[in-house]
Design a protein around this motif. Structure first.
Motif, PDB file in Angstrom:
ATOM      1  N   HIS A 102       0.822  -1.202   0.000  1.00 26.60           N
ATOM      2  CA  HIS A 102       0.000   0.000   0.000  1.00 26.60           C
ATOM      3  C   HIS A 102       0.865   1.264   0.000  1.00 26.60           C
ATOM      4  CE1 HIS A 102      -3.003  -2.913   1.215  1.00 26.60           C
ATOM      5  NE2 HIS A 102      -3.946  -2.004   1.045  1.00 26.60           N
ATOM      6  N   LYS A 103       0.377   2.266  -0.705  1.00 25.87           N
ATOM      7  CA  LYS A 103       1.021   3.569  -0.651  1.00 25.87           C
ATOM      8  C   LYS A 103       0.785   4.193   0.722  1.00 25.87           C
ATOM      9  CE  LYS A 103      -1.082   5.392  -4.233  1.00 25.87           C
ATOM     10  NZ  LYS A 103      -1.454   6.274  -5.364  1.00 25.87           N
ATOM     11  N   GLU A 104       1.611   5.162   1.065  1.00 25.66           N
ATOM     12  CA  GLU A 104       1.449   5.831   2.357  1.00 25.66           C
ATOM     13  C   GLU A 104       0.152   6.624   2.396  1.00 25.66           C
ATOM     14  OE1 GLU A 104       3.783   9.063   5.238  1.00 25.66           O
ATOM     15  OE2 GLU A 104       4.786   8.177   3.485  1.00 25.66           O
ATOM     16  N   PHE A 127     -11.918 -13.019  -7.038  1.00 28.62           N
ATOM     17  CA  PHE A 127     -10.707 -12.934  -6.232  1.00 28.62           C
ATOM     18  C   PHE A 127      -9.807 -11.793  -6.700  1.00 28.62           C
ATOM     19  CE2 PHE A 127     -12.082 -17.186  -5.086  1.00 28.62           C
ATOM     20  CZ  PHE A 127     -11.867 -17.164  -3.718  1.00 28.62           C
ATOM     21  N   ILE A 128      -9.791 -11.544  -8.000  1.00 28.23           N
ATOM     22  CA  ILE A 128      -9.057 -10.382  -8.505  1.00 28.23           C
ATOM     23  C   ILE A 128      -9.692  -9.104  -7.981  1.00 28.23           C
ATOM     24  CG2 ILE A 128      -8.448  -9.073 -10.575  1.00 28.23           C
ATOM     25  CD1 ILE A 128      -8.297 -11.775 -12.054  1.00 28.23           C
ATOM     26  N   GLN A 129     -11.034  -9.052  -8.005  1.00 30.45           N
ATOM     27  CA  GLN A 129     -11.726  -7.868  -7.511  1.00 30.45           C
ATOM     28  C   GLN A 129     -11.505  -7.685  -6.015  1.00 30.45           C
ATOM     29  OE1 GLN A 129     -13.206  -6.220 -10.041  1.00 30.45           O
ATOM     30  NE2 GLN A 129     -13.396  -4.444  -8.686  1.00 30.45           N
ATOM     31  N   ASP A 130     -11.502  -8.782  -5.292  1.00 34.25           N
ATOM     32  CA  ASP A 130     -11.210  -8.763  -3.857  1.00 34.25           C
ATOM     33  C   ASP A 130      -9.817  -8.192  -3.606  1.00 34.25           C
ATOM     34  OD1 ASP A 130     -10.639  -9.596  -1.143  1.00 34.25           O
ATOM     35  OD2 ASP A 130      -9.926 -11.506  -1.939  1.00 34.25           O
ATOM     36  N   THR A 131      -8.843  -8.624  -4.407  1.00 36.97           N
ATOM     37  CA  THR A 131      -7.475  -8.121  -4.264  1.00 36.97           C
ATOM     38  C   THR A 131      -7.405  -6.635  -4.587  1.00 36.97           C
ATOM     39  OG1 THR A 131      -6.605 -10.301  -4.890  1.00 36.97           O
ATOM     40  CG2 THR A 131      -5.081  -8.440  -4.990  1.00 36.97           C
ATOM     41  N   CYS A 132      -8.114  -6.215  -5.639  1.00 37.46           N
ATOM     42  CA  CYS A 132      -8.127  -4.794  -5.993  1.00 37.46           C
ATOM     43  C   CYS A 132      -8.734  -3.951  -4.879  1.00 37.46           C
ATOM     44  CB  CYS A 132      -8.912  -4.581  -7.284  1.00 37.46           C
ATOM     45  SG  CYS A 132      -8.083  -5.155  -8.789  1.00 37.46           S
ATOM     46  N   LEU A 133      -9.830  -4.428  -4.299  1.00 35.46           N
ATOM     47  CA  LEU A 133     -10.451  -3.700  -3.192  1.00 35.46           C
ATOM     48  C   LEU A 133      -9.471  -3.576  -2.028  1.00 35.46           C
ATOM     49  CD1 LEU A 133     -13.030  -2.476  -1.800  1.00 35.46           C
ATOM     50  CD2 LEU A 133     -13.508  -4.801  -1.001  1.00 35.46           C
ATOM     51  N   TYR A 134      -8.842  -4.664  -1.672  1.00 33.39           N
ATOM     52  CA  TYR A 134      -7.912  -4.673  -0.541  1.00 33.39           C
ATOM     53  C   TYR A 134      -6.713  -3.756  -0.773  1.00 33.39           C
ATOM     54  CZ  TYR A 134      -4.326  -6.381   2.676  1.00 33.39           C
ATOM     55  OH  TYR A 134      -3.333  -6.457   3.619  1.00 33.39           O
ATOM     56  N   GLU A 135      -6.124  -3.845  -1.968  1.00 38.06           N
ATOM     57  CA  GLU A 135      -4.906  -3.091  -2.256  1.00 38.06           C
ATOM     58  C   GLU A 135      -5.171  -1.624  -2.589  1.00 38.06           C
ATOM     59  OE1 GLU A 135      -1.970  -4.249  -1.796  1.00 38.06           O
ATOM     60  OE2 GLU A 135      -2.272  -6.424  -1.752  1.00 38.06           O
ATOM     61  N   CYS A 136      -6.310  -1.333  -3.232  1.00 37.88           N
ATOM     62  CA  CYS A 136      -6.506  -0.005  -3.826  1.00 37.88           C
ATOM     63  C   CYS A 136      -7.443   0.908  -3.054  1.00 37.88           C
ATOM     64  CB  CYS A 136      -7.040  -0.154  -5.248  1.00 37.88           C
ATOM     65  SG  CYS A 136      -5.965  -1.089  -6.363  1.00 37.88           S
ATOM     66  N   SER A 137      -8.380   0.362  -2.297  1.00 39.13           N
ATOM     67  CA  SER A 137      -9.420   1.203  -1.713  1.00 39.13           C
ATOM     68  C   SER A 137      -8.901   2.100  -0.594  1.00 39.13           C
ATOM     69  CB  SER A 137     -10.558   0.343  -1.159  1.00 39.13           C
ATOM     70  OG  SER A 137     -11.529   1.173  -0.536  1.00 39.13           O
ATOM     71  N   PRO A 138      -9.242   3.401  -0.638  1.00 33.72           N
ATOM     72  CA  PRO A 138      -8.929   4.311   0.473  1.00 33.72           C
ATOM     73  C   PRO A 138     -10.109   4.471   1.423  1.00 33.72           C
ATOM     74  CG  PRO A 138      -9.612   5.608  -1.409  1.00 33.72           C
ATOM     75  CD  PRO A 138      -9.749   4.153  -1.820  1.00 33.72           C
ATOM     76  N   ASN A 139     -11.093   3.575   1.302  1.00 39.89           N
ATOM     77  CA  ASN A 139     -12.348   3.707   2.057  1.00 39.89           C
ATOM     78  C   ASN A 139     -12.560   2.591   3.060  1.00 39.89           C
ATOM     79  OD1 ASN A 139     -13.400   4.370  -1.206  1.00 39.89           O
ATOM     80  ND2 ASN A 139     -13.109   5.993   0.314  1.00 39.89           N
TER      81      ASN A 139
END
Length: 252
Positions: free
Chosen positions: A38-40, A95-107
């Motif tokens: 994750h980014k800071e 599972f790809i969408q799950d990974t995107c949510l986990y890695e990308c979401s700021p919410n």
């Protein structure tokens, strides 16, 4: 001479505690986890890959992370989706969408918890996923196979990627996850929790959304952050009052 100072100190402590309890939980909004990739801080990422693209206006992941999220065995975690034979494409998309949510979401701020793990300092716990997301995830994975109900731990990593542990048998998903709730709640050690609410309610996190319509998870995070702030104040009130009464008796 000491009594006025002590009384002032008491009033200051009570006031300060009340202000702390009542303050907005802004640190729960628009934040990234302290985790491996994750980014800071969240920021725009115009070129996020495919299923991660809904977060391109404000993301906690980089382009490289989003691209790796779409690979069968990526450098992110060396996780093998095909540990019991080839996973169905429709199932893998979740599972790809799950990974995107986990890695990308700021919410996901309201559900971030501190952990002491070598690869991350924070995790999510009991994120309320919209019931349609859990139901479609479960339905699309019924014909795929797995050998475990908790994918966070217990794998054999001797090959460099996860393999079924000794004694575990490959069975259709619905054997290990008999209901959509079992899948969402258990697969990642309660990172998610199936919600009674539907998409568009403003009360559950969506794994899938159309970025042209905005990010609905921003409203959801705000709702739960405000609810947590209110709960903190209500819980702190009786304690603060009791503390004040005890100290006032000691001063009298």
């Amino acid at each position: 001479m000491a009594r006025p100072i002590t009384t002032q100190l008491l009033l200051f402590l009570v006031w300060g505690s009340a202000v702390w309890a009542a303050r907005p939980r802004t640190e729960l909004l628009n934040v990234c986890m302290d985790a491996k990739y994750h980014k800071e801080k969240p920021s725009p990422e115009d070129k996020l890959h495919e299923q991660c693209s809904p977060w391109k206006k404000n993301a906690c992941c980089s382009y490289n992370t989003s691209k790796e999220a779409h690979k069968d065995i990526s450098y992110l975690y060396r996780f093998n989706w095909d540990h019991c034979g080839q996973m169905e494409h429709a199932c893998k998309r979740h599972f790809i969408q799950d990974t995107c949510l986990y890695e990308c979401s700021p919410n996901l701020g309201p559900w971030i918890q501190q952990v002491d793990q070598s690869w991350r300092k924070e995790r999510i716990l009991d994120v309320p996923l919209c019931k349609e997301d859990c139901e479609s995830w479960w339905e699309d994975c019924r014909t795929s196979y797995t050998c475990k109900s908790n994918w966070h731990q217990g794998w054999d990593w001797t090959s460099g990627s996860n393999q079924c542990p000794v004694g575990a048998t490959c069975q259709p998903f619905h054997i290990y996850f008999p209901t959509p709730a079992a899948l969402c709640n258990e697969i990642w050690s309660h990172s998610y929790k199936i919600s009674q609410y539907s998409q568009g309610s403003g009360r559950c996190i969506q794994m899938w959304f159309d970025p042209a319509q905005g990010n609905p998870n921003e409203e959801v995070a705000r709702f739960y952050a405000e609810a947590m702030s209110g709960a903190g104040l209500r819980e702190a009130g009786p304690l603060l009052l009791g503390l004040a009464l005890v100290l006032l008796r000691l001063l009298s």
